[in-house]
Design an enzyme around this catalytic site. Structure first.
Site, PDB file in Angstrom:
ATOM      1  N   LYS A  92     -38.715  23.226   2.720  1.00 18.92           N
ATOM      2  CA  LYS A  92     -37.914  23.437   3.927  1.00 18.92           C
ATOM      3  C   LYS A  92     -36.803  24.465   3.745  1.00 18.92           C
ATOM      4  O   LYS A  92     -36.440  25.169   4.671  1.00 18.92           O
ATOM      5  CB  LYS A  92     -37.331  22.107   4.406  1.00 18.92           C
ATOM      6  CG  LYS A  92     -38.411  21.163   4.904  1.00 18.92           C
ATOM      7  CD  LYS A  92     -37.946  20.320   6.061  1.00 18.92           C
ATOM      8  CE  LYS A  92     -39.101  19.622   6.735  1.00 18.92           C
ATOM      9  NZ  LYS A  92     -39.758  18.630   5.851  1.00 18.92           N
ATOM     10  N   GLU A 114     -32.226  19.505  14.195  1.00 24.92           N
ATOM     11  CA  GLU A 114     -32.723  18.151  14.381  1.00 24.92           C
ATOM     12  C   GLU A 114     -33.290  17.700  13.039  1.00 24.92           C
ATOM     13  O   GLU A 114     -33.696  18.530  12.223  1.00 24.92           O
ATOM     14  CB  GLU A 114     -33.845  18.126  15.438  1.00 24.92           C
ATOM     15  CG  GLU A 114     -35.237  18.526  14.927  1.00 24.92           C
ATOM     16  CD  GLU A 114     -35.380  19.982  14.508  1.00 24.92           C
ATOM     17  OE1 GLU A 114     -34.594  20.814  15.007  1.00 24.92           O
ATOM     18  OE2 GLU A 114     -36.257  20.296  13.679  1.00 24.92           O
ATOM     19  N   SER A 381     -45.735  20.107  -1.360  1.00 25.37           N
ATOM     20  CA  SER A 381     -44.660  20.589  -0.488  1.00 25.37           C
ATOM     21  C   SER A 381     -43.275  20.096  -0.894  1.00 25.37           C
ATOM     22  O   SER A 381     -42.269  20.727  -0.585  1.00 25.37           O
ATOM     23  CB  SER A 381     -44.942  20.187   0.959  1.00 25.37           C
ATOM     24  OG  SER A 381     -45.192  18.795   1.059  1.00 25.37           O
TER      25      SER A 381
HETATM   26  C1  PLP Z   1     -40.866  17.879   6.237  1.00 29.70           C
HETATM   27  C2  PLP Z   1     -41.865  17.819   5.166  1.00 29.70           C
HETATM   28  C3  PLP Z   1     -43.240  17.979   5.436  1.00 29.70           C
HETATM   29  C4  PLP Z   1     -43.797  18.121   6.812  1.00 29.70           C
HETATM   30  O1  PLP Z   1     -43.386  19.244   7.502  1.00 29.70           O
HETATM   31  P1  PLP Z   1     -44.334  20.488   7.743  1.00 29.70           P
HETATM   32  O2  PLP Z   1     -43.583  21.285   8.734  1.00 29.70           O
HETATM   33  O3  PLP Z   1     -45.639  19.978   8.270  1.00 29.70           O
HETATM   34  O4  PLP Z   1     -44.495  21.181   6.442  1.00 29.70           O
HETATM   35  C5  PLP Z   1     -44.124  17.984   4.368  1.00 29.70           C
HETATM   36  N1  PLP Z   1     -43.684  17.808   3.100  1.00 29.70           N
HETATM   37  C6  PLP Z   1     -42.387  17.637   2.805  1.00 29.70           C
HETATM   38  C7  PLP Z   1     -41.987  17.440   1.390  1.00 29.70           C
HETATM   39  C8  PLP Z   1     -41.428  17.634   3.823  1.00 29.70           C
HETATM   40  O5  PLP Z   1     -40.136  17.455   3.523  1.00 29.70           O
END
Ligand code: PLP
Length: 398
Positions: A92, A114, A381
């Site tokens: 993020k 948000e 992610s």
């Molecule tokens: C917020 C988040 C997501 C989901 O958000 P996307 O916009 O779909 O990437 C996925 N993995 C992590 C670690 C997150 O913090």
């Protein structure tokens, strides 16, 4: 929200996307769009962004060969893109740093955002702290209870949290409130949206800031294997980490792209967050896209064990990539995700976010039946430190 069809054809992905927003929001949207287009064409903006991504976020993130996981599954060769190693623990920050730099160029003094799980709130509060913005984060009352640690982190970073009491007191309500606030304050305020969702230009802007993930991945796999991967897999909430890693591969038809949604307790129950694989086309947060809704068009509550996938919509570009058959969308249950979480933790020494565990779970499902020379890249992610309580609770209940 008003669904006036202003600017009908702007920011479309096929028939998806657009700007279904109140007329009063149009000037602010246009200002962001113009500022982004100018900045994105300037070398100095890219130099500035690259500097902070390298020196503050810690990019490039490694592409790591998961040797033990590969051996255990005895099929495809698995690489992990380590977005979990970024500052603040997820992808993020790539986007919040980009949007904050844009806000600085626009001479704004305040960021609003948000947040659901609190990850985007923390990433925005972090960007606000390094660049000296004031920062207000809208968060559903229910989410504030569930995500206490992230609430504390945001306070610590100097952000103010504005509890949202409307609707189901979760992410979609927080996004409505943030947009409402922005209408009144856009003079000095920049709205930092956290995923590749919402009205144009946000899905495009967030994709551009997140595609660094895929650009690095492509270069790294060429260095390590001297060829493109066969499959790239990422979890999909709003869709930003997925669109980020997919984008540089979309034109390369030999690369299979797989987006993994959260099936919660099962796609046939009403307790899931699979907007594409289990939803219908409608309009949410200014954008036409797949979403979870009742027969008469009420937005449903999403459910997933991972708070970050717990959103009843999805970015419009994913809806289009689905209808174009360019990306395959599948879903993974809470149980499968927790199993994958434990698997990567115990056999690879990496504690993944529960969100990312959905992508890992699908990899575990398909890898054993693929040949040894099939290369899969999974986007990790984020890291799972934030998920200790959720996982313990889930395993305790079982
Ligand atoms: C917020 C988040 C997501 C989901 O958000 P996307 O916009 O779909 O990437 C996925 N993995 C992590 C670690 C997150 O913090």
């Amino acid at each position: 929200m008003n669904t006036d069809m202003t600017n009908k054809f702007k920011g479309r992905f096929g028939s998806f996307g657009g700007q279904y927003i109140a007329e009063t929001l149009m000037p602010a949207m246009s200002e962001v769009e113009n500022a982004f287009n100018i900045a994105w064409n300037e070398k100095s903006f890219h130099e500035e962004l690259s500097f902070y991504l390298k020196e503050f976020v810690g990019r490039p993130s490694p592409l790591f060969y998961a040797e033990r996981l590969t051996e255990r599954l005895a099929g495809a060769k698995i690489y992990l893109k380590r977005e979990d190693l970024n500052h603040t623990g997820a992808h993020k920050i790539n986007n919040t740093m980009g949007q904050a730099l844009l806000a600085r160029r626009m001479n704004k003094t305040r960021l609003i955002a948000e947040t659901g799980a609190g990850q985007h709130g923390v990433a925005t509060a972090t960007a606000a702290a390094i660049f000296g913005f004031t920062c207000d984060v809208f968060m559903g009352e229910e989410d504030m209870k569930r995500q206490e640690e992230n609430v504390k982190r945001m306070y610590m970073l100097g952000a103010k949290i504005i509890p949202v009491h409307s609707g189901t007191k979760t992410l979609k309500d927080a996004m409505n409130e943030a947009m409402r606030e922005w209408i009144a304050t856009s003079q000095d305020t920049f709205y930092v949206i956290g995923s590749a969702a919402g009205p144009h230009p946000y899905p495009m802007i967030v994709r551009e800031f997140q595609k660094i993930i895929g650009e690095e991945t492509k270069q790294q796999i060429m260095e390590k294997e001297n060829r493109l991967p066969d499959s790239v897999i990422a979890c999909v909430g709003g869709g930003s980490n997925a669109i980020g890693i997919f984008t540089p591969f979309i034109q390369l038809k030999s690369v299979k792209l797989i987006g993994v949604e959260a099936a919660g307790l099962g796609i046939n129950t009403d307790q899931h967050a699979a907007s594409i694989t289990g939803g219908k086309v409608g309009i949410l947060h200014g954008s036409k896209t797949y979403l979870l809704q009742t027969e008469d068009g009420q937005i449903c509550n999403a459910h997933s064990i991972s708070a970050g996938l717990d959103y009843p919509g999805v970015g419009p570009e994913h809806s289009w990539l689905h209808d174009e058959n360019r990306v395959q969308y599948v879903s993974i249950t809470d149980e499968e995700a927790v199993n994958a979480f434990m698997e990567l933790t115990r056999f690879q020494g990496i504690i993944p976010a529960l969100e990312s565990s959905h992508a890992i779970a699908h990899t575990m499902k398909i890898a054993p039946s693929l040949p040894n020379d099939h290369i899969i890249i999974v986007n990790v992610s984020g890291r799972g430190d934030k998920d200790m309580q959720s996982v313990n609770q889930y395993l305790g209940k079982k």
